[in-house]
Design an enzyme around this catalytic site. Structure first.
Site, PDB file in Angstrom:
ATOM      1  N   GLY A  12      -1.394   9.838  20.927  1.00 38.35           N
ATOM      2  CA  GLY A  12      -0.956  10.909  21.621  1.00 38.35           C
ATOM      3  C   GLY A  12       0.555  10.806  21.762  1.00 38.35           C
ATOM      4  O   GLY A  12       1.515  11.679  21.544  1.00 38.35           O
ATOM      5  N   CYS A  65      -0.068   7.791   9.424  1.00 31.95           N
ATOM      6  CA  CYS A  65      -1.005   8.497   8.815  1.00 31.95           C
ATOM      7  C   CYS A  65      -1.549   9.493   9.789  1.00 31.95           C
ATOM      8  O   CYS A  65      -1.751  10.667   9.517  1.00 31.95           O
ATOM      9  CB  CYS A  65      -1.877   7.811   7.861  1.00 31.95           C
ATOM     10  SG  CYS A  65      -2.431   6.522   8.777  1.00 31.95           S
ATOM     11  N   THR A 117       0.818  -1.164  -0.004  1.00 33.32           N
ATOM     12  CA  THR A 117      -0.045   0.023  -0.064  1.00 33.32           C
ATOM     13  C   THR A 117       1.063   1.242   0.253  1.00 33.32           C
ATOM     14  O   THR A 117       0.482   2.180  -0.685  1.00 33.32           O
ATOM     15  CB  THR A 117      -0.949   0.043   1.202  1.00 33.32           C
ATOM     16  OG1 THR A 117      -1.522  -1.313   1.276  1.00 33.32           O
ATOM     17  CG2 THR A 117      -1.752   1.184   1.221  1.00 33.32           C
ATOM     18  N   HIS A 158      -9.317   8.547   7.248  1.00 35.91           N
ATOM     19  CA  HIS A 158      -9.765   8.529   8.761  1.00 35.91           C
ATOM     20  C   HIS A 158     -10.400   9.777   8.845  1.00 35.91           C
ATOM     21  O   HIS A 158     -10.095  10.954   8.272  1.00 35.91           O
ATOM     22  CB  HIS A 158      -8.703   8.607   9.682  1.00 35.91           C
ATOM     23  CG  HIS A 158      -7.626   7.244   9.545  1.00 35.91           C
ATOM     24  ND1 HIS A 158      -7.924   5.856   9.592  1.00 35.91           N
ATOM     25  CD2 HIS A 158      -6.229   7.187   8.904  1.00 35.91           C
ATOM     26  CE1 HIS A 158      -6.931   5.125   9.270  1.00 35.91           C
ATOM     27  NE2 HIS A 158      -5.913   5.774   9.188  1.00 35.91           N
ATOM     28  N   ARG A 201     -10.373   4.122   9.303  1.00 38.48           N
ATOM     29  CA  ARG A 201     -10.982   3.185   8.394  1.00 38.48           C
ATOM     30  C   ARG A 201     -10.692   1.760   8.783  1.00 38.48           C
ATOM     31  O   ARG A 201      -9.784   1.667   9.544  1.00 38.48           O
ATOM     32  CB  ARG A 201     -10.164   3.496   6.912  1.00 38.48           C
ATOM     33  CG  ARG A 201      -9.056   3.152   6.996  1.00 38.48           C
ATOM     34  CD  ARG A 201      -8.496   1.839   6.830  1.00 38.48           C
ATOM     35  NE  ARG A 201      -6.927   1.753   6.610  1.00 38.48           N
ATOM     36  CZ  ARG A 201      -6.027   1.565   7.525  1.00 38.48           C
ATOM     37  NH1 ARG A 201      -6.674   1.472   8.956  1.00 38.48           N
ATOM     38  NH2 ARG A 201      -4.899   1.415   7.351  1.00 38.48           N
TER      39      ARG A 201
HETATM   40  P1  NAD Z   1       1.187  -3.615   2.966  1.00 39.31           P
HETATM   41  O1  NAD Z   1       0.740  -5.104   3.885  1.00 39.31           O
HETATM   42  O2  NAD Z   1       0.096  -3.155   2.127  1.00 39.31           O
HETATM   43  O3  NAD Z   1       2.431  -3.927   2.210  1.00 39.31           O
HETATM   44  C1  NAD Z   1       3.577  -4.357   3.079  1.00 39.31           C
HETATM   45  C2  NAD Z   1       4.572  -4.975   1.750  1.00 39.31           C
HETATM   46  O4  NAD Z   1       5.750  -5.521   2.015  1.00 39.31           O
HETATM   47  C3  NAD Z   1       3.632  -6.239   0.888  1.00 39.31           C
HETATM   48  O5  NAD Z   1       3.810  -6.064  -0.535  1.00 39.31           O
HETATM   49  C4  NAD Z   1       4.551  -7.480   1.303  1.00 39.31           C
HETATM   50  O6  NAD Z   1       4.495  -8.255   0.231  1.00 39.31           O
HETATM   51  C5  NAD Z   1       5.912  -6.963   1.573  1.00 39.31           C
HETATM   52  N1  NAD Z   1       6.716  -7.739   2.559  1.00 39.31           N
HETATM   53  C6  NAD Z   1       6.042  -8.613   3.462  1.00 39.31           C
HETATM   54  N2  NAD Z   1       7.332  -8.938   4.108  1.00 39.31           N
HETATM   55  C7  NAD Z   1       8.399  -8.544   3.404  1.00 39.31           C
HETATM   56  C8  NAD Z   1       9.732  -8.752   3.678  1.00 39.31           C
HETATM   57  N3  NAD Z   1      10.355  -9.484   4.335  1.00 39.31           N
HETATM   58  N4  NAD Z   1      10.543  -8.126   2.705  1.00 39.31           N
HETATM   59  C9  NAD Z   1      10.095  -7.196   1.964  1.00 39.31           C
HETATM   60  N5  NAD Z   1       8.875  -7.131   1.865  1.00 39.31           N
HETATM   61  C10 NAD Z   1       8.005  -7.573   2.453  1.00 39.31           C
HETATM   62  O7  NAD Z   1       1.701  -2.593   4.343  1.00 39.31           O
HETATM   63  P2  NAD Z   1       1.280  -1.151   4.149  1.00 39.31           P
HETATM   64  O8  NAD Z   1      -0.067  -0.922   4.745  1.00 39.31           O
HETATM   65  O9  NAD Z   1       1.725  -0.420   3.167  1.00 39.31           O
HETATM   66  O10 NAD Z   1       2.175  -0.828   5.647  1.00 39.31           O
HETATM   67  C11 NAD Z   1       3.697  -0.684   5.503  1.00 39.31           C
HETATM   68  C12 NAD Z   1       3.973   0.344   6.566  1.00 39.31           C
HETATM   69  O11 NAD Z   1       3.442   1.552   6.383  1.00 39.31           O
HETATM   70  C13 NAD Z   1       3.594  -0.051   8.069  1.00 39.31           C
HETATM   71  O12 NAD Z   1       4.684   0.423   8.884  1.00 39.31           O
HETATM   72  C14 NAD Z   1       2.352   0.614   8.155  1.00 39.31           C
HETATM   73  O13 NAD Z   1       2.143   0.633   9.701  1.00 39.31           O
HETATM   74  C15 NAD Z   1       2.778   1.998   7.702  1.00 39.31           C
HETATM   75  N6  NAD Z   1       1.310   2.698   7.416  1.00 39.31           N
HETATM   76  C16 NAD Z   1       0.369   2.160   6.592  1.00 39.31           C
HETATM   77  C17 NAD Z   1      -0.689   3.028   6.207  1.00 39.31           C
HETATM   78  C18 NAD Z   1      -1.810   2.593   5.585  1.00 39.31           C
HETATM   79  O14 NAD Z   1      -2.941   3.022   5.518  1.00 39.31           O
HETATM   80  N7  NAD Z   1      -1.782   1.430   4.887  1.00 39.31           N
HETATM   81  C19 NAD Z   1      -0.372   4.389   6.475  1.00 39.31           C
HETATM   82  C20 NAD Z   1       0.603   4.906   7.023  1.00 39.31           C
HETATM   83  C21 NAD Z   1       1.761   4.149   7.450  1.00 39.31           C
END
Ligand code: NAD
Length: 344
Positions: free
Chosen positions: A198, A142, A11, A223, A170
């Site tokens: 916080g 986020c 994502t 959100h 969400r």
């Molecule tokens: P996601 O699950 O959508 O994507 C993660 C990706 O990493 C996947 O493509 C998966 O195949 C890959 N992956 C899994 N294990 C792996 C490994 N060992 N080595 C390399 N790649 C690997 O996750 P996301 O939602 O993109 O979240 C990623 C980070 O961003 C997290 O720390 C999350 O908390 C943060 N984040 C997410 C959001 C959100 O809304 N999705 C918002 C802000 C921050």
């Protein structure tokens, strides 16, 4: 030429990867994926940078799917100066740190990791200089990003004595979260008060007195924050709105637009033709919600596109760590211009 790799093409990773925000002095040197899913096909088809895989024993599955693999993640790290780790929360990012140290690459983690992993939590509106030249940085979540932007703005102008904020979150991000709920419930998450948001704000703005609560609802897009700030100095609605209008990462959802929901905001972003996927990188403050109480309390609603607001922060973090722009203003301007981020 600065070589950037994306470890975790999901994502967040795929949004950071898009070519258009990168300058002529940046090169995407690699991207990693764990399974030969749709995203891997697209990356291959579009000639995105070489695709690496975390677990090389899975290469036959990629071969079978006709997806070219350049090697494992260690191979990717040998080719880059800085890596954006966007692996899922739950320990993968933490376990990657030893590899980043081994290959001497700078690393940016996401909000799913703990502050202590990087030692610097980042938001370009608040602490760009903390990341200047740093080796390890964490871009906060986020929700924390959205909170930091607006609190910092109010604090600089009026002084913020305290903050109370509720995050209506969400349920999940499709497609990965298609089996997650809630389906027919508002879930207190956590039921205990305060929520972790916080303290997370305090990793960037340590002196802010803030209490947050959070709940999850059955929706996938954005959100919603309900925010109350107690201000030290007198404020007016118009004054606050003026400040917001000038902020490069906070947009105003105009009252005249009649928009009172996240669904209408999604439509607006699509209608605006925001490339490439209608992302809203800015926090979206509802103009008509901004109110100032008789004791100088500021109230507002803001919507946060969870998949997008941290993307611009990651790009600024790269620039800060690689000393590509001396000030936050310059970096934010370059990123916003490259993305075509204009006020909503
Ligand atoms: P996601 O699950 O959508 O994507 C993660 C990706 O990493 C996947 O493509 C998966 O195949 C890959 N992956 C899994 N294990 C792996 C490994 N060992 N080595 C390399 N790649 C690997 O996750 P996301 O939602 O993109 O979240 C990623 C980070 O961003 C997290 O720390 C999350 O908390 C943060 N984040 C997410 C959001 C959100 O809304 N999705 C918002 C802000 C921050």
């Amino acid at each position: 030429m600065i070589k950037v790799a994306i470890n975790g093409y999901g994502t967040i990773g795929k949004r950071v990867l898009m070519r258009w925000p990168l300058s002529r002095t940046w090169k995407l040197s690699g991207v990693s994926k764990t399974d030969p899913q749709g995203e891997a096909y697209i990356a291959n088809e579009r000639g995105y940078p070489p695709l690496y895989i975390a677990d090389i024993t899975k290469k036959p599955a990629f071969d079978e799917a006709g997806i070219a693999v350049a090697g494992d993640v260690e191979g990717m790290l040998r080719q880059c100066d800085i890596v954006v780790d966007a692996t899922p929360p739950g320990g993968v990012g933490k376990s990657n740190k030893a590899l980043y140290e081994l290959y001497n690459v700078k690393a940016i983690w996401q909000g799913g990791e703990k502050h202590e992993l990087a030692g610097i939590s980042f938001n370009s509106s608040c602490n760009y200089h903390d990341a200047f030249g740093a080796d390890f940085v964490r871009v906060v979540s986020c929700n924390t990003t959205g909170l930091c932007r607006i609190i910092q703005l109010a604090d600089e102008a009026y002084g913020v004595k305290s903050v109370f904020a509720t995050m209506v979150r969400r349920g999940s991000d499709p497609p990965g979260g298609i089996k997650k709920g809630p389906v027919d419930a508002i879930v207190l998450n956590p039921v205990t008060i305060p929520s972790h948001h916080g303290p997370d704000v305090n990793t960037i703005l340590p002196s802010v007195d803030i209490v947050t609560t959070a709940m999850i609802v059955p929706t996938t897009f954005m959100h919603m924050h309900v925010i109350r700030m107690e201000l030290a100095r007198e404020a007016s609605c118009e004054g606050v709105l003026d400040l917001i209008r000038k902020h490069p990462r906070i947009g105003i959802v105009k009252g005249a637009s009649g928009i009172t929901s996240t669904a209408e905001l999604r439509e607006l972003a699509s209608d605006m033709g925001r490339p490439p996927r209608g992302d809203l990188w800015e926090s979206c403050v509802y103009e008509d919600s901004v109110a100032v109480g008789k004791n100088n309390e500021l109230y507002l609603f803001q919507a946060i596109h969870q998949e997008a607001d941290v993307v611009v922060e990651n790009i600024d973090a790269i620039r800060a760590m690689m000393k590509g722009a001396d000030t936050a203003e310059e970096s934010v301007r370059i990123t916003n211009e490259a993305l075509g981020l204009k006020a909503i």
